[in-house]
Each structure stands twice: as structure tokens, then as C-alpha cells.
Design an enzyme around this catalytic site. Structure first.
Site, PDB file in Angstrom:
ATOM      1  N   LYS A 171       0.834  -1.199   0.000  1.00 50.37           N
ATOM      2  CA  LYS A 171       0.000   0.000   0.000  1.00 50.37           C
ATOM      3  C   LYS A 171       0.871   1.252   0.000  1.00 50.37           C
ATOM      4  CE  LYS A 171      -3.267   3.016   0.545  1.00 50.37           C
ATOM      5  NZ  LYS A 171      -4.023   3.155   1.791  1.00 50.37           N
ATOM      6  N   HIS A 209      -6.296  11.715   9.930  1.00 52.78           N
ATOM      7  CA  HIS A 209      -4.973  12.040   9.393  1.00 52.78           C
ATOM      8  C   HIS A 209      -4.149  12.905  10.332  1.00 52.78           C
ATOM      9  CE1 HIS A 209      -5.543   9.936   5.664  1.00 52.78           C
ATOM     10  NE2 HIS A 209      -6.774  10.395   5.661  1.00 52.78           N
TER      11      HIS A 209
END
Length: 569
Positions: A219, A322
Site C-alpha cells: 500500500k 490524518h
């Protein structure tokens, strides 16, 4: 002597047959039975005074001579390849046959032999689908797995190590230590699992180490630095070891724009996450990448479908996931750049066109792990209401649309990640990972879930009641969720290289480990019913999205089906 009964009575007894239509939950989606593989007058059904009794529908055939372990009778199968009525035989945890079950000594055209060793699951009046596959999992907490299973998910692919700050934001299990521990942890869960390594490194040795440790994919995430050089390195390793690469591109366009990312990918196969962009990616035009043949585009479910609440909830979600600070103006600007009404609205239509191919969750990291299937069919409903029937459908059924949308959560994620040989559809020879639904609860709450041929989850009433049905009725784990049955009924997906290097034995894994394969020589044309390649452009000022010159826009829904009336508690 033959006996005729009316359609309504037949449907109530044996389930709908060819030409009958079924409404899906409380949506405006209707499916029509295309074909019936059972035999009129020779149907099998279990119960007092019914057919599956010794010498009648049950034969004298032993298991060793061909009798199946389990038969699901008279089920309405909904899969990418069709919407049909059939019996489904299961043997050794695999789908043995789809067709007509019974006793070949007294019945004609029997494909599935019922014997004394055969268990029965009544599929009459129920819809049967393949267990769904979620390919965007942040493994933040193990409780996600039970929640996903309860919704009809039987395979979860992603990355993470638990509630670490990195995992809260990115679907990466970084390094051999963490990969080993997550593979060992997977032994405890009644779910097929696979883990992505961290793909962000220009030193290919770092990536090879993770694939050799058991990662089933890599990823690339912008929070770790998704630059053209890391993209190239990651894809080089993936091509060498036959694993898939998933990418979350550079929202801030620091290392380049979407065109630079496309150039760095250089025609190689890649799975793009939240391709619309609210979940992250080149602002404002990452959405155009869905027109590239080598790109396998997916959505995550917080933007599915576009409703009056979609924009409002995203900002806070994004700030938390985030690790952003609301006191820093640049962090606020970063978050706001990702949330665009125009691209979210266009995403609905791109799914309906078959230009977006997969839907996943983004579990606990801007997505809801138990709502993948629900939000998929909420999107299908919204598009039916706003756009009308697809050209492939008629005014009386939505078969093609339903097959297109079921593909997004079953066969297409399986193809994208090299596991479609084993899971992703109801086909002979595949693992018997199945979900059985009452039509009124379709895509909301499965009646039961079969995992590797055994019942792993079911709606169940009070355990102290005299029968199974008294309330409170809710989903509960069943016997395939425990002990050695769990080990035999669920599987772990790894790279072929790690299996060749005996990693499962070195880690003491008991679950069967299956190698992913054929991830590098596929493209969007291999994805079922979702392979359209539009020429997408985005107006940099207004964010309006155009497909082959046509503006893609739609209104948000004020109210969605499959919602409050199903979740009162």
C-alpha cells in the site's frame, strides 16, 4: 396426477420462480428470476411431511459415494453472472454444484445428491449471495471483524497493527515483525484475512522484505510519501512478486499532479483507493484516473451515496484520521481541499455507469466496516430513482443494475487482489463463503453467513427459549466461529513467495494459507460489469466533472433506504 398451484402459493412454498419479481429491502430495486434450475413438481424441501425424507428426496448414497455435506434448497442466487433459482450443494467446505438436488434413484436430472450425511439449509424465499470482500481495511481494532461478518463480509484485506497512529491513517502493516504478528493474530478470527505491507520506499529491498514476510499486497499512502519514485519502486516489486499495489495519492500535489502519478504508474496495474478524492488523492482531479485502462478504481463508503449529510460529516472525520490540528490553518486547508460536492456527486454516476468498479469501507478511518453492502445498494437505489432504468434493464426489473452493484463488493475486489479463484462468487469449486438474506433485509442484515461450508453467523433468538425464534433476535456467532472449526473454515491470503519460503510453518499458523496470484496481468477490462473507460475532465475552478464532455451531476438524497427503520436500537 399433476397438480397446478397459482404463482403466489408456489412462491410462498418453494420461493420465487422464473418471471417472478422480488423487491430488495425498502429500495426501489426489483429483481426478476431469470432461470429456475429446480424441477417443477420435483422440488426438494425439508420438514415434517415434506420431501427430504429417507427413500423420497433423501437417497441411500453415502458421503464417500457422492452425497453432499450441505444443501441450500430453492435459493434465489444473486451474482454477477445471473439471478437464478437453484439448489446449492456444499462438500468439504467448497461449492460442489449449483442445480437440482434430490434422490437420483427416484428423481430425474439430479445434480446434487442428498444422503443421510446431508444437512439442509432452507433457502426458500431467501436470496443467496457470495460472501462480500472488503479490500480497504485499517486493522485498528479486532472488533471490526465481528461487525463486518455480521453484515455479510467474509474476506477482509488491508493493513495495520492496531490503534497505532500510523494505522489510524494508513492501511499498512509495516515490516516483517508486524506482518508476522498480524498473521498470527489472524488465527483467532472467523474471517479470511490478508495484510498489505508499507509500499512507500525507494529502496526496493524494504518492500521485498515485507512480501517475503507474508504481505499479500503493498500500500502506497500519501501520509508516508507517495512520490513518483516510491510509486515506481513499489510497482517494480509488485511485478516481480505478483502482488497488488493499492494507492492513496498526493492530495497536496507536492511531488507532482495526477498526470505525474499516471506517468509514474506507467501502464502497470494498480488499485486506486477512494478514487473520487474525499478519502485522499490529487486535488481536485484524481477522479480522472478512473479512465485509465490499467487502473482498478474503488470507492470507500463514507461518500456512498451522496446525501445531504455527506459533506458536513467529512471534515471532522478527516481531521481525526490524518492526525491534523484544527489550530493550524494549513491543516484545515488540506482537509477542505479534499471535500468537494461536485466530485462526490459525479462518483454516484460513475458507479452507475460502471466506471468505478469496487466499493470498500476504509474501516474506522473515514469509513464504516459494517455498511459496505448497505451503502453499495443505497447508491444503486439512488441512481435508479434519479436516473431511471439502465439501458440494459427494463421498466419492470433492475437485474443488470443489481448485478453491476453486487460485483463491486464480491467478484471485482477478488479479481483485483488475485483471490477470485477461491472467493468472490457462487461458482462450482470455490470456497463456500455465502450470505443468505431475507429479501426484506437484503444488504442490511443477513439471516445467516456460511464460512467454508459451516454456519459462522446467524440471526438468533433467546438461547433459553423453547424454539430459536423468540426475541431478542440479533446476529450472533455460531459454531464455525470457535475452536478448530474456525481454523478449518477460514483462510489467510499471503504472497506466493512467502508460502514457498515456508513462512506459515515458521510462524506456527494452523489456518490454510492461500497464495494470491494473477494480480499483474489484469486490467479494468477483467472486472465484471464495471469496466467502462470514460474520458474524465475536471474544471479546476468549479470542480465540475465531465465524462466524454458530458457534465456529471446529481442532487443529494434527503432520505436513504436501508437506514433507520432497520436499526431502531
Amino acid at each position: 396426477m399433476s397438480y397446478k398451484i397459482d404463482r403466489n402459493t408456489y412462491a410462498q412454498t418453494f420461493g420465487p420462480t422464473t418471471g417472478d419479481r422480488v423487491r430488495l429491502a425498502d429500495t426501489e430495486l426489483f429483481i426478476e428470476v431469470e432461470k429456475d434450475l429446480t424441477t417443477y413438481g420435483d422440488e426438494v424441501k425439508f420438514g415434517g411431511g415434506k420431501v427430504i425424507r429417507d427413500g423420497m428426496g433423501q437417497s441411500q448414497v453415502r458421503r464417500a459415494d457422492g452425497a453432499v455435506d450441505t444443501v441450500i434448497t430453492n435459493a434465489l442466487i444473486v451474482d454477477w453472472w445471473g439471478i437464478i433459482k437453484a439448489d446449492v450443494g456444499i462438500k468439504d467446505g467448497m461449492i460442489f454444484e449449483i442445480g437440482k438436488a434430490g434422490n437420483p434413484d427416484i428423481q430425474d436430472n439430479v445434480d446434487i445428491v442428498i444422503g443421510a450425511s446431508t444437512e439442509v439449509i432452507a433457502g426458500e424465499g431467501h436470496i443467496l449471495t457470495a460472501g462480500s470482500i472488503d479490500t480497504h481495511i485499517h486493522f485498528i481494532c479486532p472488533q471490526q471483524i465481528e461487525t463486518a461478518l455480521a453484515s455479510g463480509i467474509t474476506t477482509m484485506l488491508g493493513g495495520g497493527t492496531g490503534p497505532a497512529t500510523g494505522t489510524n491513517a494508513t492501511t499498512c502493516t509495516p515490516g516483517s515483525f508486524h506482518i508476522s504478528r498480524m498473521l498470527q493474530s489472524a488465527e483467532a478470527f472467523p474471517m479470511n484475512l490478508g495484510f498489505f505491507g508499507k509500499g512507500n520506499s525507494t529502496n526496493e529491498t524494504n518492500l521485498i522484505d515485507q512480501v517475503e514476510a507474508g504481505a499479500c499486497g503493498l500500500k502506497l499512502h500519501e501520509d508516508w510519501g507517495t512520490t513518483p519514485s516510491t510509486i515506481n519502486s513499489c510497482l517494480n516489486v509488485a511485478d516481480k512478486f505478483d502482488v497488488q499495489v493499492c494507492i492513496h495519492t498526493d492530495t497536496l500535489n507536492e511531488a507532482g499532479f495526477v498526470e505525474d502519478t499516471i506517468n509514474a504508474i506507467a501502464g502497470r496495474t494498480i488499485h486506486t483507493f477512494h478514487t473520487e478524492g474525499a478519502g485522499g488523492g490529487h486535488a481536485p482531479d484524481i477522479i480522472k484516473i478512473c479512465g485509465e485502462k490499467n487502473v482498478l478504481p474503488s470507492s470507500t463508503n463514507p461518500t456512498r451515496p451522496y446525501t445531504r449529510n455527506t459533506l458536513e460529516e467529512h471534515l471532522d472525520m478527516l481531521m481525526v484520521c490524518h492526525h491534523l490540528d484544527s489550530k493550524i490553518p494549513e491543516d484545515i486547508a488540506f482537509a477542505e481541499s479534499r471535500i468537494r460536492r461536485e466530485t462526490i456527486a459525479a462518483e454516484d454516476i460513475l458507479h452507475d455507469m460502471g466506471a468505478f468498479s469496487i466499493i470498500a469501507s476504509d474501516s474506522q478511518a473515514m469509513g464504516r466496516v459494517g455498511e459496505v453492502i448497505t451503502r453499495t445498494f443505497q447508491t444503486a437505489h439512488k441512481m435508479k430513482v434519479q436516473r431511471g432504468p439502465l439501458s440494459q434493464d427494463s421498466d419492470i426489473n433492475d437485474n443488470y443494475r443489481v448485478k453491476r452493484y453486487i460485483s463491486k463488493v464480491t467478484i471485482n475486489p477478488a479479481i483485483a487482489h488475485g483471490i477470485d479463484k477461491h472467493v468472490g462468487s457462487i461458482e462450482k469449486g470455490k470456497i463456500a463463503d455465502l450470505a443468505l438474506w431475507k429479501p426484506s433485509f437484503f444488504a442490511v442484515k443477513p439471516e445467516l453467513v456460511v464460512k467454508g461450508g459451516s454456519i459462522v453467523w446467524s440471526q438468533m433468538g433467546d438461547a433459553n427459549a423453547s424454539i430459536p425464534t423468540p426475541g431478542p433476535v440479533h446476529g450472533r456467532p455460531m459454531f464455525a466461529s470457535f475452536g478448530q472449526s474456525l481454523i478449518k473454515s477460514s483462510f489467510t491470503f499471503l504472497s506466493k513467495n512467502s508460502i514457498d519460503q515456508n513462512i506459515p510453518n515458521k510462524l506456527g499458523l494452523q489456518k490454510k494459507c492461500i497464495a494470491v496470484e494473477n494480480t499483474r496481468n489484469i486490467n479494468k477490462s477483467h472486472l465484471k460489469l464495471n469496466s467502462k473507460l470514460p474520458n474524465i475532465s475536471v474544471d479546476p475552478q468549479t470542480y465540475e466533472v465531465f465524462s466524454d464532455g458530458e457534465l456529471l451531476t446529481c442532487e443529494p438524497l434527503d432520505e436513504v433506504p436501508m437506514a433507520q427503520r432497520y436499526f431502531l436500537l
